[in-house]
Scaffold this motif. Structure first.
Motif, PDB file in Angstrom:
ATOM      1  N   THR A  30      58.007   3.121 -19.035  1.00 12.86           N
ATOM      2  CA  THR A  30      58.012   4.294 -19.904  1.00 12.86           C
ATOM      3  C   THR A  30      59.317   4.284 -20.690  1.00 12.86           C
ATOM      4  N   TYR A  42      47.223   0.803 -21.893  1.00 13.29           N
ATOM      5  CA  TYR A  42      46.692   0.795 -20.537  1.00 13.29           C
ATOM      6  C   TYR A  42      46.269  -0.606 -20.134  1.00 13.29           C
ATOM      7  N   SER A  77      43.278   0.345 -15.216  1.00 13.22           N
ATOM      8  CA  SER A  77      43.492   1.788 -15.263  1.00 13.22           C
ATOM      9  C   SER A  77      42.314   2.493 -15.912  1.00 13.22           C
ATOM     10  N   LYS A 114      55.042  -1.914 -15.345  1.00 11.42           N
ATOM     11  CA  LYS A 114      54.945  -0.463 -15.519  1.00 11.42           C
ATOM     12  C   LYS A 114      56.196  -0.030 -16.274  1.00 11.42           C
ATOM     13  N   VAL A 128      50.388   4.765 -25.641  1.00 11.07           N
ATOM     14  CA  VAL A 128      50.204   4.223 -24.297  1.00 11.07           C
ATOM     15  C   VAL A 128      49.300   2.994 -24.364  1.00 11.07           C
ATOM     16  N   ARG A 139      54.538   3.762 -23.441  1.00 11.08           N
ATOM     17  CA  ARG A 139      54.279   3.508 -22.023  1.00 11.08           C
ATOM     18  C   ARG A 139      53.315   2.355 -21.816  1.00 11.08           C
ATOM     19  N   ASN A 168      42.879  11.849 -16.306  1.00 14.78           N
ATOM     20  CA  ASN A 168      44.166  11.620 -16.956  1.00 14.78           C
ATOM     21  C   ASN A 168      44.002  11.104 -18.382  1.00 14.78           C
ATOM     22  N   TYR A 214      50.439   4.020  -8.731  1.00 19.14           N
ATOM     23  CA  TYR A 214      50.908   5.285  -9.260  1.00 19.14           C
ATOM     24  C   TYR A 214      51.742   6.011  -8.204  1.00 19.14           C
ATOM     25  N   ASN A 257      48.349  14.626 -15.644  1.00 19.47           N
ATOM     26  CA  ASN A 257      49.750  14.568 -16.034  1.00 19.47           C
ATOM     27  C   ASN A 257      50.062  15.771 -16.933  1.00 19.47           C
ATOM     28  N   ASP A 309      50.816   1.494 -18.894  1.00 19.98           N
ATOM     29  CA  ASP A 309      50.212   2.216 -17.775  1.00 19.98           C
ATOM     30  C   ASP A 309      49.387   1.268 -16.924  1.00 19.98           C
ATOM     31  N   THR A 310      49.772   1.109 -15.656  1.00 19.03           N
ATOM     32  CA  THR A 310      49.059   0.247 -14.716  1.00 19.03           C
ATOM     33  C   THR A 310      49.365   0.712 -13.300  1.00 19.03           C
TER      34      THR A 310
END
Length: 325
Positions: free
Chosen positions: A207, A171, A175, A205, A169, A140, A185, A146, A154, A142-143
């Motif tokens: 996943t 980030y 984040s 973003k 992940v 992932r 999180n 959301y 989560n 992550d930014t």
């Protein structure tokens, strides 16, 4: 010094440059010929390496012709920026290559490869379904923004980690710098087994679920409203996105601690080391830990005394070399 040279290599220095810089950190001022003898490299190769290190602000030449290392903050930042540029270039190259493939090799309708999901409720439902279906790995970026603005935790990730799904992940720094998101999180996920790293920015973003599909949308810096998500099915595009993630992962910095962190460190000191290694400023570390700047200075001094170092950079290097990260 093996960990140091490994980290410098990830930032783009070649083997001669990393060996030369590591050697300079263990000795006094030396001339290129002495450094060549000490490292087993040729003198012309060492001179080229010192020139590159000098351009990056990692070393300087003294009046007597010897070379010494200098405080490396600016040079390391510059190397990090170069790696970010490489990630963006890789992203552009992958997308251009896929576009050429679609136009000249395979003309299958795009809706068989990319599915567009719109509307917050539909996006949430599709994201939840994809993540809950993971069998072995989630990767992932992550930014912000959301999809659940009023929900930080989560629980699906925690459930997946508990049943053995690996999470990697990367980030965006923004984040990690959000205290409520870090506390609610990121920190619980790392504690549950998530492998976390950080970059100043991430390209999207995203996943990736196992190797079956990817969910992709624009980050906050490029989309005022996150109203659509692309679901990418098995294809050359999915392979390109996997390659983009792997490249960013190699260029990023750990946010979690390793297995050899001293047991004498308190939970707050452990988090301090992790945030320091992720490139957070003193002000942001104090904010995320909920402590004053004075308390932060005291804790930093304690850690530097324990590690036998005299600067935050040396402390981060010590943590990396000794398996704290």
């Amino acid at each position: 010094m093996s960990d140091l040279t490994e980290h410098l290599s990830r930032l783009g220095l070649d083997s001669t440059e990393t060996v030369a810089y590591a050697r300079l950190l263990t000795c006094g001022p030396v001339v290129p010929a002495e450094l060549a003898t000490a490292t087993g490299r040729t003198e012309p190769a060492i001179r080229l390496a010192l020139g590159r290190l000098g351009e990056l602000g990692l070393v300087r030449e003294l009046a007597d012709g010897t070379t010494v290392p200098v405080q490396p903050g600016g040079g390391v930042d510059l190397l990090g920026l170069e790696r970010q540029a490489e990630v963006r270039a890789a992203q552009a190259a992958a997308l251009n290559a896929y576009d050429l493939f679609r136009r000249s090799v395979w003309t299958q309708p795009a809706d068989n490869v990319v599915e567009v999901v719109t509307g917050r409720s539909s996006i949430l439902a599709r994201s939840d379904l994809a993540e809950s279906s993971a069998s072995h790995q989630i990767r992932r970026f992550d930014t912000p923004p959301y999809h659940r603005p009023n929900t930080i935790a989560n629980p699906q990730e925690l459930e997946n980690l508990a049943r053995g799904v690996e999470y990697r992940v990367v980030y965006a720094r923004v984040s990690v710098e959000r205290r409520e998101y870090y506390e609610g999180n990121i920190k619980p996920s790392i504690a549950a087994g998530e492998l976390a790293r950080v970059l100043p920015t991430v390209p999207a973003k995203m996943t990736i679920v196992d190797r079956r599909l990817a969910l992709v949308s624009l980050p906050a810096t490029e989309a005022a409203v996150n109203s659509a998500v692309m679901v990418v099915h098995p294809s050359s595009l999915l392979l390109a996105l996997e390659g983009l993630f792997d490249l960013a992962w190699r260029a990023s910095f750990p946010v979690h601690l390793g297995g050899r962190v001293p047991s004498s460190l308190s939970p707050g000191e452990r988090r301090l080391v992790a945030l320091l290694s992720a490139g957070m400023t003193d002000e942001k570390i104090a904010e995320l830990l909920g402590i004053s700047r004075r308390t932060l200075v005291r804790r930093m001094e304690k850690l530097m005394s324990l590690a036998g170092t005299t600067s935050r950079f040396q402390l981060a290097l010590h943590a990396s070399r000794h398996g704290w990260l």
